[in-house]
Design a protein around this motif. Structure first.
Motif, PDB file in Angstrom:
ATOM      1  N   TRP A  76       8.147   1.428   2.717  1.00  0.00           N
ATOM      2  CA  TRP A  76       7.312   0.230   2.733  1.00  0.00           C
ATOM      3  C   TRP A  76       6.176   0.412   1.737  1.00  0.00           C
ATOM      4  O   TRP A  76       6.023  -0.354   0.798  1.00  0.00           O
ATOM      5  CB  TRP A  76       6.795   0.030   4.164  1.00  0.00           C
ATOM      6  N   ILE A  77       5.409   1.443   1.954  1.00  0.00           N
ATOM      7  CA  ILE A  77       4.291   1.677   1.044  1.00  0.00           C
ATOM      8  C   ILE A  77       4.406   3.076   0.487  1.00  0.00           C
ATOM      9  O   ILE A  77       4.548   4.041   1.231  1.00  0.00           O
ATOM     10  CB  ILE A  77       2.959   1.499   1.779  1.00  0.00           C
ATOM     11  N   VAL A 152       0.129  -1.178  13.510  1.00  0.00           N
ATOM     12  CA  VAL A 152      -0.057  -2.530  12.981  1.00  0.00           C
ATOM     13  C   VAL A 152       0.395  -3.564  14.011  1.00  0.00           C
ATOM     14  O   VAL A 152      -0.325  -4.509  14.329  1.00  0.00           O
ATOM     15  CB  VAL A 152       0.696  -2.708  11.648  1.00  0.00           C
ATOM     16  N   GLU A 155      -2.001  -3.773  17.010  1.00  0.00           N
ATOM     17  CA  GLU A 155      -3.252  -4.485  16.794  1.00  0.00           C
ATOM     18  C   GLU A 155      -3.030  -5.978  16.564  1.00  0.00           C
ATOM     19  O   GLU A 155      -3.888  -6.784  16.900  1.00  0.00           O
ATOM     20  CB  GLU A 155      -3.997  -3.901  15.589  1.00  0.00           C
ATOM     21  N   MET A 192      -6.335   5.177  16.138  1.00  0.00           N
ATOM     22  CA  MET A 192      -6.276   5.205  14.678  1.00  0.00           C
ATOM     23  C   MET A 192      -6.704   6.574  14.156  1.00  0.00           C
ATOM     24  O   MET A 192      -6.058   7.134  13.272  1.00  0.00           O
ATOM     25  CB  MET A 192      -7.171   4.110  14.100  1.00  0.00           C
ATOM     26  N   ILE A 196      -4.468   9.237  11.970  1.00  0.00           N
ATOM     27  CA  ILE A 196      -4.816   9.849  10.691  1.00  0.00           C
ATOM     28  C   ILE A 196      -4.697  11.371  10.800  1.00  0.00           C
ATOM     29  O   ILE A 196      -4.134  12.036   9.928  1.00  0.00           O
ATOM     30  CB  ILE A 196      -6.242   9.447  10.271  1.00  0.00           C
TER      31      ILE A 196
ATOM     32  N   THR B 399     -11.328 -16.883  10.254  1.00  0.00           N
ATOM     33  CA  THR B 399     -10.921 -15.889  11.238  1.00  0.00           C
ATOM     34  C   THR B 399     -10.252 -14.698  10.556  1.00  0.00           C
ATOM     35  O   THR B 399     -10.536 -13.547  10.899  1.00  0.00           O
ATOM     36  CB  THR B 399      -9.955 -16.528  12.255  1.00  0.00           C
ATOM     37  N   VAL B 403     -11.685 -11.002  10.821  1.00  0.00           N
ATOM     38  CA  VAL B 403     -10.849  -9.941  11.387  1.00  0.00           C
ATOM     39  C   VAL B 403     -10.724  -8.801  10.388  1.00  0.00           C
ATOM     40  O   VAL B 403     -10.732  -7.618  10.745  1.00  0.00           O
ATOM     41  CB  VAL B 403      -9.475 -10.521  11.765  1.00  0.00           C
ATOM     42  N   VAL B 406     -13.821  -6.806  10.534  1.00  0.00           N
ATOM     43  CA  VAL B 406     -13.790  -5.885  11.672  1.00  0.00           C
ATOM     44  C   VAL B 406     -12.931  -4.672  11.321  1.00  0.00           C
ATOM     45  O   VAL B 406     -13.251  -3.545  11.687  1.00  0.00           O
ATOM     46  CB  VAL B 406     -13.195  -6.557  12.930  1.00  0.00           C
ATOM     47  N   GLY B 407     -11.835  -4.920  10.593  1.00  0.00           N
ATOM     48  CA  GLY B 407     -10.945  -3.828  10.238  1.00  0.00           C
ATOM     49  C   GLY B 407      -9.717  -3.768  11.126  1.00  0.00           C
ATOM     50  O   GLY B 407      -9.307  -2.708  11.564  1.00  0.00           O
ATOM     51  N   LEU B 408      -9.132  -4.926  11.399  1.00  0.00           N
ATOM     52  CA  LEU B 408      -7.915  -4.952  12.201  1.00  0.00           C
ATOM     53  C   LEU B 408      -6.727  -5.234  11.290  1.00  0.00           C
ATOM     54  O   LEU B 408      -6.836  -6.011  10.355  1.00  0.00           O
ATOM     55  CB  LEU B 408      -7.978  -6.067  13.240  1.00  0.00           C
ATOM     56  N   PRO B 409      -5.574  -4.597  11.544  1.00  0.00           N
ATOM     57  CA  PRO B 409      -4.394  -4.975  10.785  1.00  0.00           C
ATOM     58  C   PRO B 409      -3.950  -6.375  11.159  1.00  0.00           C
ATOM     59  O   PRO B 409      -4.280  -6.816  12.255  1.00  0.00           O
ATOM     60  CB  PRO B 409      -3.357  -3.929  11.194  1.00  0.00           C
ATOM     61  N   PRO B 410      -3.198  -7.047  10.364  1.00  0.00           N
ATOM     62  CA  PRO B 410      -2.638  -6.647   9.077  1.00  0.00           C
ATOM     63  C   PRO B 410      -3.508  -7.101   7.912  1.00  0.00           C
ATOM     64  O   PRO B 410      -3.006  -7.768   7.012  1.00  0.00           O
ATOM     65  CB  PRO B 410      -1.305  -7.383   9.076  1.00  0.00           C
ATOM     66  N   PHE B 414      -8.586  -3.453   7.251  1.00  0.00           N
ATOM     67  CA  PHE B 414      -8.038  -2.347   8.032  1.00  0.00           C
ATOM     68  C   PHE B 414      -7.663  -1.180   7.130  1.00  0.00           C
ATOM     69  O   PHE B 414      -7.984  -0.027   7.405  1.00  0.00           O
ATOM     70  CB  PHE B 414      -6.821  -2.826   8.821  1.00  0.00           C
ATOM     71  N   ILE B 415      -6.978  -1.496   6.033  1.00  0.00           N
ATOM     72  CA  ILE B 415      -6.553  -0.425   5.127  1.00  0.00           C
ATOM     73  C   ILE B 415      -7.781   0.265   4.545  1.00  0.00           C
ATOM     74  O   ILE B 415      -7.825   1.495   4.419  1.00  0.00           O
ATOM     75  CB  ILE B 415      -5.669  -0.983   4.002  1.00  0.00           C
ATOM     76  N   LYS B 417     -10.734   0.633   5.938  1.00  0.00           N
ATOM     77  CA  LYS B 417     -11.290   1.555   6.937  1.00  0.00           C
ATOM     78  C   LYS B 417     -10.369   2.756   7.111  1.00  0.00           C
ATOM     79  O   LYS B 417     -10.833   3.892   7.225  1.00  0.00           O
ATOM     80  CB  LYS B 417     -11.473   0.827   8.270  1.00  0.00           C
ATOM     81  N   LEU B 418      -9.076   2.490   7.129  1.00  0.00           N
ATOM     82  CA  LEU B 418      -8.110   3.589   7.293  1.00  0.00           C
ATOM     83  C   LEU B 418      -8.301   4.630   6.197  1.00  0.00           C
ATOM     84  O   LEU B 418      -8.337   5.835   6.457  1.00  0.00           O
ATOM     85  CB  LEU B 418      -6.696   3.027   7.246  1.00  0.00           C
ATOM     86  N   LEU B 491      -0.788  -5.672   3.845  1.00  0.00           N
ATOM     87  CA  LEU B 491       0.549  -5.140   4.128  1.00  0.00           C
ATOM     88  C   LEU B 491       1.104  -4.361   2.952  1.00  0.00           C
ATOM     89  O   LEU B 491       1.864  -3.413   3.130  1.00  0.00           O
ATOM     90  CB  LEU B 491       1.504  -6.294   4.487  1.00  0.00           C
ATOM     91  N   PHE B 492       0.760  -4.770   1.753  1.00  0.00           N
ATOM     92  CA  PHE B 492       1.293  -4.112   0.553  1.00  0.00           C
ATOM     93  C   PHE B 492       0.132  -3.744  -0.353  1.00  0.00           C
ATOM     94  O   PHE B 492      -0.188  -4.460  -1.288  1.00  0.00           O
ATOM     95  CB  PHE B 492       2.270  -5.042  -0.163  1.00  0.00           C
ATOM     96  N   PHE B 493      -0.501  -2.646  -0.026  1.00  0.00           N
ATOM     97  CA  PHE B 493      -1.751  -2.350  -0.716  1.00  0.00           C
ATOM     98  C   PHE B 493      -1.584  -1.364  -1.857  1.00  0.00           C
ATOM     99  O   PHE B 493      -2.563  -0.907  -2.417  1.00  0.00           O
ATOM    100  CB  PHE B 493      -2.786  -1.831   0.278  1.00  0.00           C
TER     101      PHE B 493
END
Lengths: 544, 512
Positions: A76-77, A152, A155, A192, A196, B399, B403, B406-410, B414-415, B417-418, B491-493
């Motif tokens: 996917w990534i 994912v 959440e 999360m 990690i 929204t 969101v 906040v850092g929620l997927p998708p 989120f990415i 913060k991850l 989703l595709f970062f």
């Protein structure tokens, strides 16, 4: 196949997005068709599933992917992390015995939820878009075998649920919705961090790169010895286990993280309660089985006793709370807490009987509680109240309803011949045969007595006896000279109508069939559970 | 005393400047654009059209071409080390020009300008001048250049903040901004002078070498100087305790300016902060080791934790959406600082990635706030009641952006913060507690971010006229594009992450 069953609701949601919001019936039918198609797919998956393959983790010497079925695995990534080499996230889905039962349950409950949503009148379009999004996320969680993918999906569930409770809920819905959201997010952010940490600790045996694959993570030899969650870092492994466990326990919900559940249930509309109790709570215990325990088996061994105690607290505390409730729905909500306690107890036993019982209890609780909430919804639609003492003597006026309520209530309290009995019995067999949990099981058995108490007492107060003076309905003498029941603001059928029967009867049949012949579900579970028990057993651990 | 350079020396200087000019084209181009805008404004004065904004937009887009050309050039110093050109600088140049363009588009959508001001001529010229200043900040490698470019940005920002001359809040905000800005510039300059006194150099690389040679001999003075300098940078990035200006300025300034300040100006501050700390202060071999005796990592930890906690907690009580976003931007400065203090190649990549995600979601959020204010004339949280029904698309988009914040997927947030938390945990358990503070505060942030969708969707509006509110087609499509990008990159970062990794190379320092 699995992708289709996961993304079907999303496709339905996109179709609904294109339908003008005035076409309510079309929107409902699209959702129903998607749910039915999901059901058909679930049946096909069930029929094609080979119960002899265990899954759970990669067998020694076997394929590194393990014996999962319907596996779909595409990169996917792929990206380079500066200084850490490639980051690979896969779209990796597959099922084993544990997840396939949950997939079937999800498809079943979602379909019934759509039928139950028929009465939603407010903002139908938005409702069904969110509903389908939620359905896709739930299904995705059960089939994901990549931690990132799982997270994912996990959440994505939160936001639709927030709005479904928040917009279509009862008077105190704002509070309930944000409470649900905050509690679950609180649990999942720790997840999360653990995710990690696991990523940096685990390498894929084939590629040698770090990986999010849960299958690789479940094999202890894939851990880098000195990494943060590697075998040499015992303390952090304990911390990670607890963090994950709390994240999942909030969802279960386990005492003392349970307080969001009664609020959410009381405010949520009936179909959302059904989904919440029928599927969402299972995700908590599913997460424990899929992620928490096999990834940190030695911590699980050390913590079985504590988990068992929490299970017993859930059983007894939930039952006592249920006993005290005036609101029927709140009673059912607390009964959910109590019944999820059985799942925890069964898991804590750590042996095949207990674990099979726990999984079977998850399935049964899904179907039975769905029934309970639907039945609560039926009476609430008519009487606009759920106060138990506003009813009395309903049995003679609503015989079909009373009959179904009796079946559901008895299934819930574990009457032999109904499915709840078998799972609870297995849980206790498991808990008693494990030395660790034997003493806990002795106490927890009390829960069955309390469970019978609140269920039978509510049944008696609502259905037997005479109409109470301040009841939520009137008795009028009809033309035939008999007394009939009359609800204010209710023009529909007094007893169950066709749609309600369509929702309830299949569940009743399943409850009875699985109570007499549990093999369709148990058969799929056994080899997976045996493998899981093997993975978790101290013997295997000592060999590492 | 001062000696006149010989003829040969002068010729050498001229040759060097000539050579450097070739690497300075985007800045020259932007300066020309600035002048062109003034001319265009003079010519078209009094006519109501979009000539100015379109010229700015096209002009800024043109500069992207010149920046792109620089990508093939060798990283190196220009103008005797005043200026550097490296991947890190290029990243920020793209970033500032793109955010300048978005600011222009957002301004075009904002109807408040039509009510408040007669002429937009200076406005667009000032936006371009701010872009020039920030582009220079990205490349500045000398204390003097840092100060000059920062002041260019600051002065422009003061004027832009007070652009609604007849609006008391706007003027008040500009004055506050100016006063705080003057103080922190002064402090920073004092810090610079101390550093110069210690090392005799103004070039960052040379300062780094000098400090490394001195060892821990002057650690006290160095620490004192760094605190002063941090005050200057901290003010630009809006981190606690240098944040006092930001809620008032964010609330009072025209919303496009707020969006622009909260994204681009903050990023410019980070560009300087990272370059200064990484290049000028010698790094140790392991986390938390301080060969120079200056423990800037601990300083940043304090700033970061304070920003995350203060920003997120105080935001809980806000009743105005712009003010709420101001506190949220303080909190995000805290998250970004996490990436800076870990200091490494991966951490830098994560920080740059987070900046990109912040760019999209924050601009998106402010853009929707403008569209809503166009319809309701209000930024108060109470006036958002029931808007979800009247403006469903805007509600959905807002929204998504929230969101993402906040850092929620998708979503992209989120990415971001991850990546940041991964960078922290990649160093083992040293920084684990910072990650814990980060995630706990982001749970808190959920509450206040969700207040906006709560009002929009869960509550009914007070006067329910059932009127559907529709924004223009262009505005709506831009909003949808931003929303889709936030989701798509969530989703595709890979492209963004690769870009951030490419850009994490900084001239004069090797990050590990």
């Amino acid at each position: 196949m699995l992708s289709l069953i996961v993304f079907l609701p999303i496709i339905a949601g996109l179709i609904i997005l294109a339908v003008p919001s005035s076409q309510k019936q079309i929107i409902r039918i699209v959702s129903l068709l998607a749910a039915l198609a999901q059901g058909v797919l679930a049946v096909m998956i069930w029929r094609g599933y080979n119960p002899s393959l265990p899954g759970i983790t990669a067998a020694p010497g076997g394929s590194p992917l393990g014996s999962f079925q319907y596996v779909e695995r595409v990169p996917w990534i792929n990206l380079d992390l500066a200084g850490f080499g490639p980051l690979n996230i896969e779209y990796f889905v597959g099922v084993d015995g544990i997840s396939v039962t949950m997939v079937i349950l999800t498809a079943l409950v979602s379909a019934i939820g759509v039928l139950s949503s028929w009465t939603i009148q407010k903002q139908v379009k938005g409702y069904f878009i969110l509903y389908n999004l939620l359905g896709a996320a739930m299904m995705g969680c059960f089939v994901a075998l990549d931690f990132f993918l799982f997270y994912v999906f996990w959440e994505i569930m939160l936001l639709p649920m927030y709005f479904l409770i928040g917009i279509w809920g009862g008077p105190n819905r704002e509070y309930a919705a944000i409470k649900f959201f905050l509690y679950t997010l609180f649990g999942s952010v720790f997840m999360m961090l653990v995710m990690i940490g696991l990523y940096f600790s685990v390498t894929d045996p084939v590629t040698g790169h770090h990986t999010f694959s849960l299958v690789a993570m479940a094999t202890q030899s894939n851990y880098i010895k000195d990494s943060i969650l590697g075998p040499n870092n015992e303390m952090w492994r304990y911390v990670a286990f607890i963090a994950l466990f709390v994240g999942f326990a909030i969802k279960v919900p386990m005492f003392p993280f349970h307080t969001w559940l009664p609020d959410a249930h009381v405010e949520a509309p009936t179909p959302i309660s059904v989904i919440l109790a029928g599927v969402l709570l299972k995700l908590g215990t599913y997460g424990m089985i899929r992620i928490n325990f096999p990834l940190f088996p030695e911590v699980f061994q050390a913590g079985m006793y504590v988990i068992g105690i929490f299970g017993a607290i859930n059983i007894i505390y939930g039952a006592l709370c249920a006993l005290a409730q005036q609101d029927l729905k709140k009673m059912v909500a607390y009964s959910s807490i109590s019944h999820m306690g059985y799942v925890l107890l069964g898991l804590s036993a750590g042996n095949s009987e207990g674990m099979v019982g726990a999984l079977y209890q998850m399935f049964n609780h899904g179907t039975i509680t769905a029934m309970l909430f639907l039945l609560v919804g039926v009476i609430y639609d008519r009487a606009h109240t759920r106060q138990i003492d506003k009813f009395g003597g309903l049995a003679s006026h609503m015989p079909h309803y009373a009959a179904l309520v009796t079946v559901a209530w008895f299934a819930s309290l574990g009457l032999p011949g109904l499915s709840g009995f078998i799972s609870e019995a297995l849980v206790f067999v498991g808990a008693f045969s494990s030395l660790t949990t034997r003493s806990i099981a002795m106490v927890a058995v009390l829960g069955i007595v309390f469970g019978a108490a609140y269920l039978l007492w509510s049944l008696q107060r609502m259905f037997l006896g005479q109409r109470k003076p301040d009841a939520a309905y009137d008795l009028v003498v009809g033309e035939d000279g008999h007394e009939h029941i009359h609800f204010h603001d209710w023009n529909g059928k007094i007893d169950l109508d066709g749609r309600e029967l369509t929702m309830l009867v299949p569940l009743v049949i399943i409850t009875i069939v699985l109570g007499v012949y549990p093999m369709p579900i148990l058969g799929m579970l056994t080899s997976s559970i045996n493998r899981l028990v093997e993975v978790l057993s101290p013997v295997v651990l000592s060999q590492l | 005393m001062f000696e006149l350079p010989s003829g040969a020396e002068i010729q050498g200087i001229i040759a060097s400047v000539k050579a450097s000019v070739g690497f300075f084209i985007p800045e020259i181009y932007l300066s020309l654009l600035f002048m062109l805008l003034i001319v265009v404004d003079l010519v078209s004065r009094g006519k109501k059209n979009n000539l100015l904004s379109i010229t700015t937009l096209v002009g800024l887009a043109g500069s992207l071409f010149f920046i792109h050309q620089q990508q093939s050039m060798q990283a190196g110093e220009l103008f005797f080390g005043m200026y550097v050109l490296d991947e890190f600088a290029l990243f920020f140049k793209y970033f500032f020009v793109l955010s300048g363009m978005l600011a222009v588009v957002v301004t075009m959508a904002d109807e408040q300008f039509e009510r408040e001001v007669k002429s937009m001529g200076e406005y667009y010229a000032l936006v371009v001048s701010m872009v020039i200043g920030m582009v220079m900040m990205a490349s500045a490698a000398d204390l003097l250049m840092i100060f000059l470019s920062m002041e260019l940005v600051s002065f422009t920002a003061y004027i832009l903040t007070g652009y609604f001359k007849r609006n008391a809040r706007s003027s008040e905000a500009a004055l506050k901004y100016l006063v705080y800005g003057a103080v922190s510039s002064g402090l920073m300059l004092y810090g610079f002078s101390l550093v110069y006194g210690l090392t005799g150099q103004t070039n960052l690389i040379k300062i780094g070498a000098e400090i490394a040679a001195q060892g821990q001999a002057h650690s006290l003075v160095l620490t004192f100087a760094s605190v002063m300098i941090l005050a200057g940078f901290g003010y630009k990035i809006g981190a606690v305790p240098f944040h006092f200006w930001s809620p008032d300025v964010y609330e009072g300034a025209p919303t496009p300016v707020t969006a622009y300040l909260s994204v681009a100006s903050k990023a410019a501050g980070f560009a300087l902060l990272m370059r200064f700390l990484f290049v000028a202060i010698p790094q140790g071999s392991s986390p938390l080791s301080t060969p120079s005796g200056l423990n800037w990592i601990t300083m940043l930890m304090v700033l970061s934790v304070a920003s995350m906690i203060y920003g997120n907690v105080v935001a809980l009580w806000q009743k105005n959406v712009k003010r709420l976003l101001a506190y949220s931007s303080i909190a995000h400065a805290g998250y970004l600082l996490l990436g800076v203090l870990v200091m490494g190649k991966f951490a830098t990549q994560a920080t740059l990635f987070y900046l990109l995600s912040y760019f999209l979601m924050n601009f998106g959020a402010f853009f929707v706030v403008i569209l809503i204010a166009n319809q309701t004339g209000s930024e108060s949280l109470d006036d958002y009641r029931g808007l979800g029904k009247k403006m469903p698309l805007a509600g959905a988009a807002l929204t998504v952006f929230l969101v993402s914040l906040v850092g929620l997927p998708p979503t992209l947030g989120f990415i971001g913060k991850l990546m940041l938390f991964s960078a922290l945990l990649a160093k083992g358990s040293v920084y684990l507690w910072l990650a814990l503070v980060g995630i706990m505060t982001s749970v808190i942030s959920l509450y206040y971010y969700m207040l906006i969708p709560l009002n929009m969707f869960l509550r009914e509006s007070k006067q329910n006229d059932g009127r559907e509110m529709k924004s223009g087609l262009i505005a709506q499509s831009l909003m949808v594009v931003l929303m889709v990008l936030t989701l798509y990159f969530g989703l595709f970062f890979t492209p963004l992450s690769d870009f951030a990794r490419y850009s994490s190379a900084m001239f004069g320092v090797i990050l590990h």
